[in-house]
Write a protein that holds these residues in place. Structure first.
Motif, PDB file in Angstrom:
ATOM      1  N   ILE A  14       0.863  -1.178   0.000  1.00  0.00           N
ATOM      2  CA  ILE A  14       0.000   0.000   0.000  1.00  0.00           C
ATOM      3  C   ILE A  14       0.896   1.223   0.000  1.00  0.00           C
ATOM      4  O   ILE A  14       1.901   1.272   0.721  1.00  0.00           O
ATOM      5  CB  ILE A  14      -0.904   0.013   1.255  1.00  0.00           C
ATOM      6  CG1 ILE A  14      -1.758  -1.256   1.275  1.00  0.00           C
ATOM      7  CG2 ILE A  14      -1.780   1.251   1.271  1.00  0.00           C
ATOM      8  CD1 ILE A  14      -2.382  -1.538   2.607  1.00  0.00           C
ATOM      9  N   ASN A  15       0.514   2.179  -0.757  1.00  0.00           N
ATOM     10  CA  ASN A  15       1.316   3.390  -0.838  1.00  0.00           C
ATOM     11  C   ASN A  15       1.258   4.147   0.497  1.00  0.00           C
ATOM     12  O   ASN A  15       0.197   4.537   0.964  1.00  0.00           O
ATOM     13  CB  ASN A  15       0.775   4.268  -1.964  1.00  0.00           C
ATOM     14  CG  ASN A  15       1.630   5.487  -2.168  1.00  0.00           C
ATOM     15  OD1 ASN A  15       2.685   5.594  -1.552  1.00  0.00           O
ATOM     16  ND2 ASN A  15       1.176   6.377  -3.021  1.00  0.00           N
ATOM     17  N   ALA A  16       2.409   4.286   1.108  1.00  0.00           N
ATOM     18  CA  ALA A  16       2.462   4.931   2.423  1.00  0.00           C
ATOM     19  C   ALA A  16       2.946   6.366   2.317  1.00  0.00           C
ATOM     20  O   ALA A  16       3.269   6.995   3.311  1.00  0.00           O
ATOM     21  CB  ALA A  16       3.370   4.133   3.348  1.00  0.00           C
ATOM     22  N   GLY A  17       2.960   6.882   1.134  1.00  0.00           N
ATOM     23  CA  GLY A  17       3.484   8.239   0.954  1.00  0.00           C
ATOM     24  C   GLY A  17       2.677   9.292   1.675  1.00  0.00           C
ATOM     25  O   GLY A  17       3.224  10.286   2.151  1.00  0.00           O
ATOM     26  N   SER A  18       1.367   9.045   1.796  1.00  0.00           N
ATOM     27  CA  SER A  18       0.522  10.053   2.437  1.00  0.00           C
ATOM     28  C   SER A  18       0.530   9.939   3.955  1.00  0.00           C
ATOM     29  O   SER A  18      -0.041  10.760   4.647  1.00  0.00           O
ATOM     30  CB  SER A  18      -0.899   9.930   1.920  1.00  0.00           C
ATOM     31  OG  SER A  18      -1.342   8.614   2.180  1.00  0.00           O
ATOM     32  N   MET A  19       1.161   8.874   4.443  1.00  0.00           N
ATOM     33  CA  MET A  19       1.181   8.663   5.897  1.00  0.00           C
ATOM     34  C   MET A  19       1.823   9.843   6.613  1.00  0.00           C
ATOM     35  O   MET A  19       1.308  10.321   7.626  1.00  0.00           O
ATOM     36  CB  MET A  19       1.978   7.383   6.196  1.00  0.00           C
ATOM     37  CG  MET A  19       1.709   6.818   7.552  1.00  0.00           C
ATOM     38  SD  MET A  19      -0.005   6.319   7.708  1.00  0.00           S
ATOM     39  CE  MET A  19       0.023   5.752   9.370  1.00  0.00           C
ATOM     40  N   ILE A  22      -0.546  12.656   6.910  1.00  0.00           N
ATOM     41  CA  ILE A  22      -1.549  12.453   7.956  1.00  0.00           C
ATOM     42  C   ILE A  22      -0.921  12.694   9.334  1.00  0.00           C
ATOM     43  O   ILE A  22      -1.503  13.338  10.200  1.00  0.00           O
ATOM     44  CB  ILE A  22      -2.150  11.038   7.861  1.00  0.00           C
ATOM     45  CG1 ILE A  22      -2.902  10.896   6.520  1.00  0.00           C
ATOM     46  CG2 ILE A  22      -3.066  10.749   9.010  1.00  0.00           C
ATOM     47  CD1 ILE A  22      -3.214   9.479   6.151  1.00  0.00           C
ATOM     48  N   ALA A  23       0.299  12.168   9.485  1.00  0.00           N
ATOM     49  CA  ALA A  23       0.982  12.328  10.767  1.00  0.00           C
ATOM     50  C   ALA A  23       1.187  13.805  11.087  1.00  0.00           C
ATOM     51  O   ALA A  23       0.929  14.257  12.204  1.00  0.00           O
ATOM     52  CB  ALA A  23       2.326  11.608  10.734  1.00  0.00           C
ATOM     53  N   PHE A  24       1.594  14.553  10.096  1.00  0.00           N
ATOM     54  CA  PHE A  24       1.811  15.981  10.330  1.00  0.00           C
ATOM     55  C   PHE A  24       0.515  16.707  10.618  1.00  0.00           C
ATOM     56  O   PHE A  24       0.453  17.608  11.442  1.00  0.00           O
ATOM     57  CB  PHE A  24       2.532  16.617   9.144  1.00  0.00           C
ATOM     58  CG  PHE A  24       4.015  16.529   9.289  1.00  0.00           C
ATOM     59  CD1 PHE A  24       4.663  17.282  10.266  1.00  0.00           C
ATOM     60  CD2 PHE A  24       4.763  15.686   8.498  1.00  0.00           C
ATOM     61  CE1 PHE A  24       6.032  17.181  10.421  1.00  0.00           C
ATOM     62  CE2 PHE A  24       6.129  15.588   8.662  1.00  0.00           C
ATOM     63  CZ  PHE A  24       6.765  16.335   9.624  1.00  0.00           C
ATOM     64  N   LEU A  25      -0.518  16.263   9.932  1.00  0.00           N
ATOM     65  CA  LEU A  25      -1.833  16.859  10.179  1.00  0.00           C
ATOM     66  C   LEU A  25      -2.220  16.692  11.641  1.00  0.00           C
ATOM     67  O   LEU A  25      -2.632  17.645  12.328  1.00  0.00           O
ATOM     68  CB  LEU A  25      -2.852  16.168   9.279  1.00  0.00           C
ATOM     69  CG  LEU A  25      -4.128  16.945   9.022  1.00  0.00           C
ATOM     70  CD1 LEU A  25      -3.878  18.039   8.017  1.00  0.00           C
ATOM     71  CD2 LEU A  25      -5.203  15.998   8.514  1.00  0.00           C
TER      72      LEU A  25
ATOM     73  N   SER B  19       5.431   3.936   7.881  1.00  0.00           N
ATOM     74  CA  SER B  19       4.884   5.105   8.557  1.00  0.00           C
ATOM     75  C   SER B  19       5.278   5.181  10.027  1.00  0.00           C
ATOM     76  O   SER B  19       4.980   6.147  10.709  1.00  0.00           O
ATOM     77  CB  SER B  19       3.366   5.086   8.447  1.00  0.00           C
ATOM     78  OG  SER B  19       2.892   3.893   9.017  1.00  0.00           O
ATOM     79  N   LEU B  20       5.937   4.141  10.490  1.00  0.00           N
ATOM     80  CA  LEU B  20       6.294   4.117  11.913  1.00  0.00           C
ATOM     81  C   LEU B  20       7.178   5.298  12.311  1.00  0.00           C
ATOM     82  O   LEU B  20       6.903   5.953  13.331  1.00  0.00           O
ATOM     83  CB  LEU B  20       6.978   2.797  12.238  1.00  0.00           C
ATOM     84  CG  LEU B  20       6.819   2.352  13.687  1.00  0.00           C
ATOM     85  CD1 LEU B  20       5.367   2.120  14.019  1.00  0.00           C
ATOM     86  CD2 LEU B  20       7.627   1.093  13.945  1.00  0.00           C
ATOM     87  N   PRO B  21       8.187   5.611  11.535  1.00  0.00           N
ATOM     88  CA  PRO B  21       8.997   6.778  11.906  1.00  0.00           C
ATOM     89  C   PRO B  21       8.168   8.051  12.012  1.00  0.00           C
ATOM     90  O   PRO B  21       8.367   8.851  12.922  1.00  0.00           O
ATOM     91  CB  PRO B  21       9.997   6.887  10.750  1.00  0.00           C
ATOM     92  CG  PRO B  21      10.009   5.567  10.121  1.00  0.00           C
ATOM     93  CD  PRO B  21       8.698   4.934  10.357  1.00  0.00           C
ATOM     94  N   ASP B  22       7.213   8.175  11.091  1.00  0.00           N
ATOM     95  CA  ASP B  22       6.368   9.368  11.136  1.00  0.00           C
ATOM     96  C   ASP B  22       5.629   9.466  12.456  1.00  0.00           C
ATOM     97  O   ASP B  22       5.578  10.519  13.094  1.00  0.00           O
ATOM     98  CB  ASP B  22       5.352   9.328   9.997  1.00  0.00           C
ATOM     99  CG  ASP B  22       6.037   9.427   8.663  1.00  0.00           C
ATOM    100  OD1 ASP B  22       7.139  10.014   8.650  1.00  0.00           O
ATOM    101  OD2 ASP B  22       5.499   8.922   7.680  1.00  0.00           O
ATOM    102  N   ILE B  23       5.041   8.335  12.851  1.00  0.00           N
ATOM    103  CA  ILE B  23       4.267   8.343  14.089  1.00  0.00           C
ATOM    104  C   ILE B  23       5.168   8.635  15.280  1.00  0.00           C
ATOM    105  O   ILE B  23       4.837   9.428  16.163  1.00  0.00           O
ATOM    106  CB  ILE B  23       3.537   6.987  14.254  1.00  0.00           C
ATOM    107  CG1 ILE B  23       2.497   6.845  13.131  1.00  0.00           C
ATOM    108  CG2 ILE B  23       2.865   6.899  15.603  1.00  0.00           C
ATOM    109  CD1 ILE B  23       1.984   5.452  12.963  1.00  0.00           C
ATOM    110  N   VAL B  24       6.328   8.015  15.244  1.00  0.00           N
ATOM    111  CA  VAL B  24       7.257   8.238  16.353  1.00  0.00           C
ATOM    112  C   VAL B  24       7.671   9.703  16.417  1.00  0.00           C
ATOM    113  O   VAL B  24       7.685  10.318  17.479  1.00  0.00           O
ATOM    114  CB  VAL B  24       8.483   7.314  16.203  1.00  0.00           C
ATOM    115  CG1 VAL B  24       9.544   7.682  17.218  1.00  0.00           C
ATOM    116  CG2 VAL B  24       8.072   5.872  16.363  1.00  0.00           C
TER     117      VAL B  24
END
Lengths: 185, 157
Positions: A14-19, A22-25, B19-24
């Motif tokens: 799954i493309n995780a580029g937008s993750m 979302i995290a920054f949001l 995405s784990l680094p992002d969450i961290v």
């Protein structure tokens, strides 16, 4: 043939580029909404510093509402002992003077509250007294606002409305230099 | 039918950890900000009194705070138990207030300076003497907008 091609693509991740977006949001959301200890309190405008003694001889005694608080945290309002609980009602009556008593304020405009405390007065008591006096004015403004404009008084009212209310009932609270009879802790 | 079996046979792909680094990082930033925003370490004990006629302090960047209260236990050996004033993160005397205010003032754009509010966080058990000295200093320094920090009373008087 073309169908099998699509299925091959499903193997991909799954493309995780937008993750990150979302995290920054979320991060920004929390940044904006988090308020730590909500700071609230009684806002007061102090008079500018001057070494001259204010001239109180021009004031009529009937317009002055003197509140003295001593080091034992007792109240003396216009020469009479009073409990804090009665202060708000009494102050309101004094300012509005609905029964036209000769010893109460001529007009709300002329009323002046004089607050004087001792250096040994408890801070909590002082705040309670100040709170009650401010509460008296707030209630009067509320009454007037609902009578004139049909809405309760708040800081969000149009400036012109607020001005006309405060012109009618200005809050004049003068604080005298405190006495130093009581013991400080 | 055969097509479906084939799909299952491939097994589930591993959970994507991209995405784990992002969450961290998000958590890290969050906690960083939260800890930074907290006021300087309180060296005095402050339990603000109750009130009902409260106004909220908007715009925290325009608020400076003066704490007054008894020193906390670990400072009592040095500073005694008399109520003291704390400016920033250290004990101070009322005469130091003008400098403290000036230091704060220069950081604020000139247009916003009249909106600066001084929040007095004073312990309820302190007597008015020290508060009066502080008020006098504030008036001398022409910092007239103040706010007595109070908590909302749970029930009306």
């Amino acid at each position: 043939m073309s169908k099998s091609k699509v299925r091959d693509m499903m193997k991909n991740e799954i493309n995780a580029g937008s993750m990150a977006d979302i995290a920054f949001l979320l991060l920004i959301f929390f940044l904006v909404t988090t308020t730590l200890v909500e700071d609230s309190g009684i806002t007061v405008k102090l008079p500018p510093w001057s070494t001259e003694e204010p001239d109180i001889t021009k004031l009529k005694t009937r317009n002055v509402y003197s509140v003295l608080v001593n080091a034992q945290n007792q109240l003396l309002v216009r020469g009479q002992v009073m409990r804090v609980e009665e202060l708000r009602k009494n102050a309101k009556e004094f300012i509005v003077n609905p029964t036209a008593r000769p010893d109460y304020a001529e007009k709300p405009k002329n009323a002046l509250i004089m607050l004087k405390n001792d250096r040994g007065t408890n801070y909590a008591t002082y705040i309670t007294v100040y709170n009650e006096l401010k509460g008296a004015y707030n209630e009067l403004w509320d009454d007037m606002s609902s009578r004139k404009y049909g809405v309760a008084y708040s800081e969000d009212l149009p400036v012109a409305w607020k001005k006309s209310i405060k012109e009618e009932i200005p809050m004049v609270l003068s604080e005298a230099e405190p006495t130093a009879f009581g013991k400080e802790n | 039918m055969a097509k479906f079996i084939k799909k299952r046979g491939k097994g589930s792909p591993g959970i994507n950890t991209a995405s784990l680094p992002d969450i961290v990082f998000m958590l890290l930033f969050f906690f960083m900000v939260v800890t930074k925003l907290r006021d300087a370490e309180l060296k005095v004990r402050v339990v603000t009194p109750f009130g009902t006629e409260l106004t909220k302090l908007e715009e925290k960047s325009l608020v400076n705070t003066i704490f007054v209260g008894r020193p906390v236990e670990k400072f009592q050996a040095i500073y005694g138990t008399k109520p003291r004033m704390q400016l920033g993160d250290k004990f101070a005397e009322p005469v130091e207030i003008p400098l403290f205010l000036e230091r704060f003032r220069v950081k604020i754009p000139e247009a916003q300076r009249p909106k600066i509010t001084t929040s007095l966080r004073v312990d309820g058990k302190v007597t008015m003497g020290i508060v009066q000295d502080i008020k006098t200093e504030l008036r001398k320094a022409n910092q007239l907008k103040i706010n007595y920090s109070t908590k909302k009373r749970p029930d009306a008087l």
